[in-house]
Design an enzyme around this catalytic site. Structure first.
Site, PDB file in Angstrom:
ATOM      1  N   THR A 160      38.749  42.915  33.042  1.00  0.00           N
ATOM      2  CA  THR A 160      39.518  42.176  34.044  1.00  0.00           C
ATOM      3  C   THR A 160      40.885  42.734  33.809  1.00  0.00           C
ATOM      4  O   THR A 160      41.281  43.915  34.368  1.00  0.00           O
ATOM      5  CB  THR A 160      39.548  40.529  33.871  1.00  0.00           C
ATOM      6  OG1 THR A 160      39.798  40.128  32.590  1.00  0.00           O
ATOM      7  CG2 THR A 160      38.139  40.178  34.133  1.00  0.00           C
ATOM      8  N   LYS A 186      35.521  42.135  26.509  1.00  0.00           N
ATOM      9  CA  LYS A 186      36.623  42.288  27.304  1.00  0.00           C
ATOM     10  C   LYS A 186      37.851  41.027  26.978  1.00  0.00           C
ATOM     11  O   LYS A 186      37.159  40.001  26.250  1.00  0.00           O
ATOM     12  CB  LYS A 186      36.069  42.141  28.724  1.00  0.00           C
ATOM     13  CG  LYS A 186      35.353  40.813  29.243  1.00  0.00           C
ATOM     14  CD  LYS A 186      36.231  39.841  29.731  1.00  0.00           C
ATOM     15  CE  LYS A 186      37.372  40.047  30.741  1.00  0.00           C
ATOM     16  NZ  LYS A 186      38.054  38.606  30.864  1.00  0.00           N
ATOM     17  N   THR A 197      39.247  33.500  27.653  1.00  0.00           N
ATOM     18  CA  THR A 197      38.376  34.534  28.457  1.00  0.00           C
ATOM     19  C   THR A 197      38.105  35.930  27.672  1.00  0.00           C
ATOM     20  O   THR A 197      38.786  36.730  28.155  1.00  0.00           O
ATOM     21  CB  THR A 197      39.249  34.727  29.755  1.00  0.00           C
ATOM     22  OG1 THR A 197      39.467  33.499  30.301  1.00  0.00           O
ATOM     23  CG2 THR A 197      38.083  35.558  30.694  1.00  0.00           C
ATOM     24  N   GLU A 282      47.623  40.872  27.052  1.00  0.00           N
ATOM     25  CA  GLU A 282      48.442  40.897  28.287  1.00  0.00           C
ATOM     26  C   GLU A 282      49.839  41.502  27.871  1.00  0.00           C
ATOM     27  O   GLU A 282      50.673  40.649  27.373  1.00  0.00           O
ATOM     28  CB  GLU A 282      48.271  40.022  29.256  1.00  0.00           C
ATOM     29  CG  GLU A 282      47.108  39.957  30.172  1.00  0.00           C
ATOM     30  CD  GLU A 282      46.613  38.829  30.701  1.00  0.00           C
ATOM     31  OE1 GLU A 282      45.705  38.774  31.434  1.00  0.00           O
ATOM     32  OE2 GLU A 282      47.470  37.939  30.558  1.00  0.00           O
ATOM     33  N   ASN A 410      51.746  36.993  34.571  1.00  0.00           N
ATOM     34  CA  ASN A 410      50.994  35.754  34.837  1.00  0.00           C
ATOM     35  C   ASN A 410      51.597  34.855  35.976  1.00  0.00           C
ATOM     36  O   ASN A 410      51.013  33.643  35.943  1.00  0.00           O
ATOM     37  CB  ASN A 410      50.684  35.207  33.294  1.00  0.00           C
ATOM     38  CG  ASN A 410      49.339  35.879  32.906  1.00  0.00           C
ATOM     39  OD1 ASN A 410      48.356  36.018  33.339  1.00  0.00           O
ATOM     40  ND2 ASN A 410      49.941  36.438  31.591  1.00  0.00           N
TER      41      ASN A 410
END
Lengths: 413, 413
Positions: A160, A186, A197, A282, A410
């Site tokens: 993702t 991932k 996630t 991220e 985000n």
């Protein structure tokens, strides 16, 4: 024990046997960008499967389905996974969609629906575009191959916000023959121990009993996928599945040399995938290893590690190369772990040397070391070691800094 | 019950009697900028005092000292507080410095050291510059006055990263005479319930028993200072102290009309100060009220509210005006509170109207309302109401967004 070879790009070890894979584009994100978004992995022979799932009470439909499958079934065939949509908070329609994904795959493979695991990752609260998924499954089935590239395509299709592929494979020479492990994972946001996630699928060609697979996977997950944090947010979809199809002919039993070798290799693969997730968090600029020693219990050590690894102030200071040990002390103090200023010791370390640069010990600051701390915290990767001095509990956590880029990335989806 | 007048700038209500104050510059930050950094408040007559302190196990020396004073003493004279240095993680030398601050004030006031509370806020892990503090205390003593400006100076001297003064006062007409409350507070980072670098000092001229003062303050703190979060970091120095000197001649006892009136006014002052702290959170752009209803227990409701109010992903989406309710559901799911997708209901609200815009109810999303959610989340202040549908527990939390500015501001000190 560690007589295994590991390949960080997933293609350097001997071939795993009896699995075929594919990764295809079916435009779940509705961007017509050709990005792979549906992944399929299928075993020739029935697999023993072990699974570890998120503990989030809003667990997505495929997670709830997977738990039920493991509780009631013994042998499984493979999994289908999509990115771009989490199929979470989608009510009974979401469960229906997960069941439909199973059924579509099973019909083509001529197996039972309940032999096919389903995983989804992506945006929460939106219905899956089932017409696209159906076409994607058709394409994935017709693309199934047992070559390396197909495996890498499958690994790419689950990504993702990741900026790079996360794979790792291992091969182990045993007296009973060569055995193989191949894993994909991932990240890269909503990452907190108890798995956030993140998806990881690990295939092996050894034969394993169901209970043995479960205990092996839980142990390996505890020190890998459950020992990382990016933002402290535990996702609705986290899943780690281990598929053991036995095609190598090697049966792995406890208290054997093969068991120890396999466990070491599985642990190495899980650890490598977990570090790849945290290293691709991220918009991070740093990976920080937090080691807690001398806690009253392992649970206390874990609380202490997570308080540090999830503190906004600590993570912001890492981003700024600021060795702000006062914020570490503050986070330790509210962690809930038993401790006192009088027994605590703290070090900044560049590498593996635990006591390289002392910061604080039993109420005293090593002020003269300030320049050394600053140099360490400016590195892309460093380590913090804390001895609480109250017992022998330990914990270990890989964390990241918090950057302006993370907030910007985000602030909207 | 609410027959009180409140003044948000601290100067609009009738004069509180029997307290004098000062706020002076003694250059604790070593910046020669003239900024006020030492605050002193003294009562003419002995005060009953109640205190609530951080639960951080690395509690700063002045916090530990304050706890001991409250445990062993009955009447107190006032407090001295400094900004620019937290006197935390400073070992036995730090405790010695706190005791010296008491002693310096007491000598000049001709009272006992253990009648003077000490508070510090600022950087952790550095020794107080005691030569400057000593000069500051001399100056503060000679500057003591019972006028408004001196009170405001005292309020200014405790500020750190705050961008504005935080005061609030109230007066209450009772059958026994007029009574007064005057409060000051500081934020603005390391703010999490159980109180994080926040100090608040509240003076009143009513007479109160020690036990009554304690229970009143705890109740008021629970719904004010302990119901806010900025960054989830609980500080080493949080302190709320209530000084009641009785100079109004009004004695407040439970089960009287005066008790109810005083409690309502004290609660309003605490609530106002707490909202000022959260509204001035470091580099925030939004204040968000999180209301949880229908939880199994109040504790569950509190867990749910804090998971939302402290989630990096949720706070980042608020910053981006993104009504990302999926992240709210995710945070609720990992909060630890009992819940299920089947019973949960969620609303975005602009003002006080609880059910203004439905988002999610029992597995179904109100997709048609997307534009309305977006408009609400774009406001500077809004409310999220969640009914978990499992009981009657409630909780209430004021939170903020997380901005790139926060990370930049905190990346180094």
């Amino acid at each position: 024990m560690s007589n295994f070879q590991i390949s960080e790009d997933g293609v350097g070890c001997g071939e795993i046997t009896g699995f075929s894979a594919s990764g295809v584009h079916c435009d779940i994100r509705d961007k017509q960008d050709g990005r792979l978004d549906l992944s399929l992995v299928v075993s020739e022979c029935p697999c023993t499967v072990a699974g570890v799932f998120t503990r989030n009470k809003m667990a997505a439909a495929p997670v709830r389905l997977g738990r039920e499958m493991l509780a009631s079934g013994d042998y499984f065939k493979g999994f289908v996974a999509n990115s771009g949509n989490a199929n979470a908070c989608t009510g009974s329609a979401g469960m229906q969609d997960a069941l439909t994904m199973q059924k579509l795959v099973a019909e083509k493979l001529d197996c039972l629906p309940e032999e096919i695991f389903v995983s989804s990752t992506g945006r929460i609260g939106e219905k899956l575009p089932m017409n696209k998924i159906e076409k994607g499954i058709d394409l994935a089935i017709s693309s199934l191959k047992d070559d390396k590239q197909s495996g890498l395509n499958a690994a790419d299709a689950i990504l993702t916000s990741d900026t790079c592929r996360k794979v790792c494979s291992a091969s182990v020479e045993t007296d009973l023959g060569e055995i193989h492990i191949a894993g994909m994972a991932k990240g890269a946001g909503m990452i907190e121990p108890n798995m956030a996630t993140m998806l990881a699928f690990i295939c092996t060609d050894v034969a394993l009993g169901k209970g043995e697979a479960d205990s092996l996977l839980r142990e390996c997950v505890g020190s890998s996928f459950n020992a990382i944090t990016v933002d402290g947010d535990e996702s609705t979809n986290d899943t780690v599945l281990l598929f053991a199809n036995g095609s190598s002919g090697v049966y792995i039993e406890p208290d054997t040399q093969e068991w120890d070798s396999f466990k070491a290799a599985l642990s190495a693969v899980c650890g490598s995938l977990a570090r790849k997730i945290v290293g691709d968090g991220e918009k991070i600029t740093k990976v920080v290893e937090v080691c807690i020693e001398g806690a009253t219990t392992n649970n206390d050590a874990n609380l202490a590690a997570r308080a540090i690894g999830n503190s906004l102030l600590v993570k912001s200071s890492w981003y700024g190369n600021d060795p702000n040990w006062g914020r570490l002390m503050d986070a330790l103090g509210y962690s809930g772990a038993e401790m006192s200023e009088e027994t605590i010791q703290l070090w900044y370390c560049e590498g593996e040397d635990h006591d390289s640069v002392p910061v604080f010990a039993r109420g005293e600051v090593f002020d003269g070391n300030k320049k050394l701390w600053k140099a360490i915290v400016a590195k892309r990767q460093f380590k913090i070691v804390v001895n609480l001095g109250t017992g022998s509990g330990t914990a270990h956590l890989w964390s990241t800094d918090l950057t302006e880029g993370y907030v910007n990335f985000n602030k909207s989806e």
